[in-house]
Design a protein around this motif. Sequence first.
Motif, PDB file in Angstrom:
ATOM      1  N   LEU A  10       0.821  -1.217   0.000  1.00 26.45           N
ATOM      2  CA  LEU A  10       0.000   0.000   0.000  1.00 26.45           C
ATOM      3  C   LEU A  10       0.855   1.267   0.000  1.00 26.45           C
ATOM      4  N   SER A  11       2.135   1.111   0.246  1.00 23.03           N
ATOM      5  CA  SER A  11       3.012   2.277   0.419  1.00 23.03           C
ATOM      6  C   SER A  11       3.300   2.969  -0.912  1.00 23.03           C
ATOM      7  N   SER A  12       2.962   4.254  -0.946  1.00 23.65           N
ATOM      8  CA  SER A  12       3.071   5.007  -2.201  1.00 23.65           C
ATOM      9  C   SER A  12       4.517   5.085  -2.700  1.00 23.65           C
ATOM     10  N   PHE A  13       5.474   5.337  -1.816  1.00 24.02           N
ATOM     11  CA  PHE A  13       6.854   5.428  -2.296  1.00 24.02           C
ATOM     12  C   PHE A  13       7.365   4.054  -2.756  1.00 24.02           C
ATOM     13  N   CYS A  14       6.837   2.990  -2.152  1.00 18.36           N
ATOM     14  CA  CYS A  14       7.235   1.650  -2.621  1.00 18.36           C
ATOM     15  C   CYS A  14       6.740   1.411  -4.048  1.00 18.36           C
ATOM     16  N   ASP A  40       9.022  -7.375  13.505  1.00 20.12           N
ATOM     17  CA  ASP A  40       9.251  -7.066  12.098  1.00 20.12           C
ATOM     18  C   ASP A  40       9.886  -5.680  11.961  1.00 20.12           C
ATOM     19  N   ARG A  41       9.402  -4.728  12.758  1.00 22.45           N
ATOM     20  CA  ARG A  41       9.970  -3.367  12.736  1.00 22.45           C
ATOM     21  C   ARG A  41      11.447  -3.408  13.140  1.00 22.45           C
ATOM     22  N   ALA A  42      11.747  -4.151  14.214  1.00 21.40           N
ATOM     23  CA  ALA A  42      13.133  -4.220  14.692  1.00 21.40           C
ATOM     24  C   ALA A  42      14.034  -4.839  13.614  1.00 21.40           C
TER      25      ALA A  42
HETATM   26  N1  LIG Z   1      11.905   9.801   0.700  1.00 25.26           N
HETATM   27  C1  LIG Z   1      11.534   8.425   0.942  1.00 25.26           C
HETATM   28  C2  LIG Z   1      10.145   8.401   1.566  1.00 25.26           C
HETATM   29  C3  LIG Z   1       9.810   7.024   2.092  1.00 25.26           C
HETATM   30  C4  LIG Z   1       8.522   7.027   2.903  1.00 25.26           C
HETATM   31  O1  LIG Z   1       8.039   8.059   3.378  1.00 25.26           O
HETATM   32  N2  LIG Z   1       7.955   5.822   3.055  1.00 25.26           N
HETATM   33  C5  LIG Z   1       6.756   5.668   3.849  1.00 25.26           C
HETATM   34  C6  LIG Z   1       5.764   4.789   3.119  1.00 25.26           C
HETATM   35  S1  LIG Z   1       5.151   5.538   1.640  1.00 25.26           S
HETATM   36  C7  LIG Z   1       7.086   4.964   5.139  1.00 25.26           C
HETATM   37  O2  LIG Z   1       8.020   4.194   5.214  1.00 25.26           O
HETATM   38  N3  LIG Z   1       6.283   5.194   6.172  1.00 25.26           N
HETATM   39  C8  LIG Z   1       6.420   4.533   7.417  1.00 25.26           C
HETATM   40  C9  LIG Z   1       6.707   5.452   8.561  1.00 25.26           C
HETATM   41  O3  LIG Z   1       6.942   6.650   8.315  1.00 25.26           O
HETATM   42  O4  LIG Z   1       6.671   4.959   9.687  1.00 25.26           O
HETATM   43  C10 LIG Z   1      11.574   7.642  -0.389  1.00 25.26           C
HETATM   44  O5  LIG Z   1      11.531   8.267  -1.463  1.00 25.26           O
HETATM   45  O6  LIG Z   1      11.712   6.412  -0.347  1.00 25.26           O
END
Ligand SMILES: N[C@@H](CCC(=O)N[C@@H](CS)C(=O)NCC(=O)O)C(=O)O
Length: 216
Positions: A10-14, A40-42
Amino acid sequence: MPLTLYYHPLSSFCWKALIALYEADVAFEPRQVNLGDPADRAAFEAVWPLAKFPVLRDSAAGKTIPESSLIVDYLARTRPSAASLVPGDPDLRMQTRLVDRLIDSYIHVPFQQIVAERMRPEGKHDPYGVELARGQIRSGYKLIAPMIAGPWALGEAFTMADCAALPALFYADYAVSLADWPGLAAYLGRLKSRPSVARVLAEAEPFFQYFPLKDG
Ligand SMILES: N[C@@H](CCC(=O)N[C@@H](CS)C(=O)NCC(=O)O)C(=O)O
């Protein structure tokens, strides 16, 4: 398999990284991270202390690559099938990176701020911050719209800029409708029908119920 992608569907940057991987048909092991699960986080923090995805691990090269744009850059540099995602011509390369940076900074990140606001606890809301973020997205749309050469951001070649545009426009449309931006809406439509993008969206579909802005 030497490449592992730490991600969430679901992660947009992924999505930016996944589109690049699918676009270039690069084999990788998908490693879905549940940040809500302490173990999992660790484990993920041991890979990348910021615990933000996507992160690519190339075990054959002994490299860990965070940041979605760097991942696309790395693929373009190390995998021949991904080379065209970052044009070789210096001017086109600069334009690709410019569009990627502008989309991330002025559409994608403000959208994230709006989502984060939705998830804040009672008493911690910031309506003015949301107003500012919406204003930034509108400015981002205005900035980007004339830059999209068509059919893709840089013209005929599908590049990192398009990998960045899909997640930003797809999700930001929920916060600031693209209805007033027909050129961008049409571009988003073309992106959605690209096979690499359609695959990413189909894989995200089962998780979409957890997207906080889905009901407006
Ligand atoms: N600048 C980073 C942004 C990465 C980012 O913000 N990822 C979000 C998901 S879209 C994330 O990991 N969120 C989890 C959190 O902040 O705990 C990139 O381009 O990869």
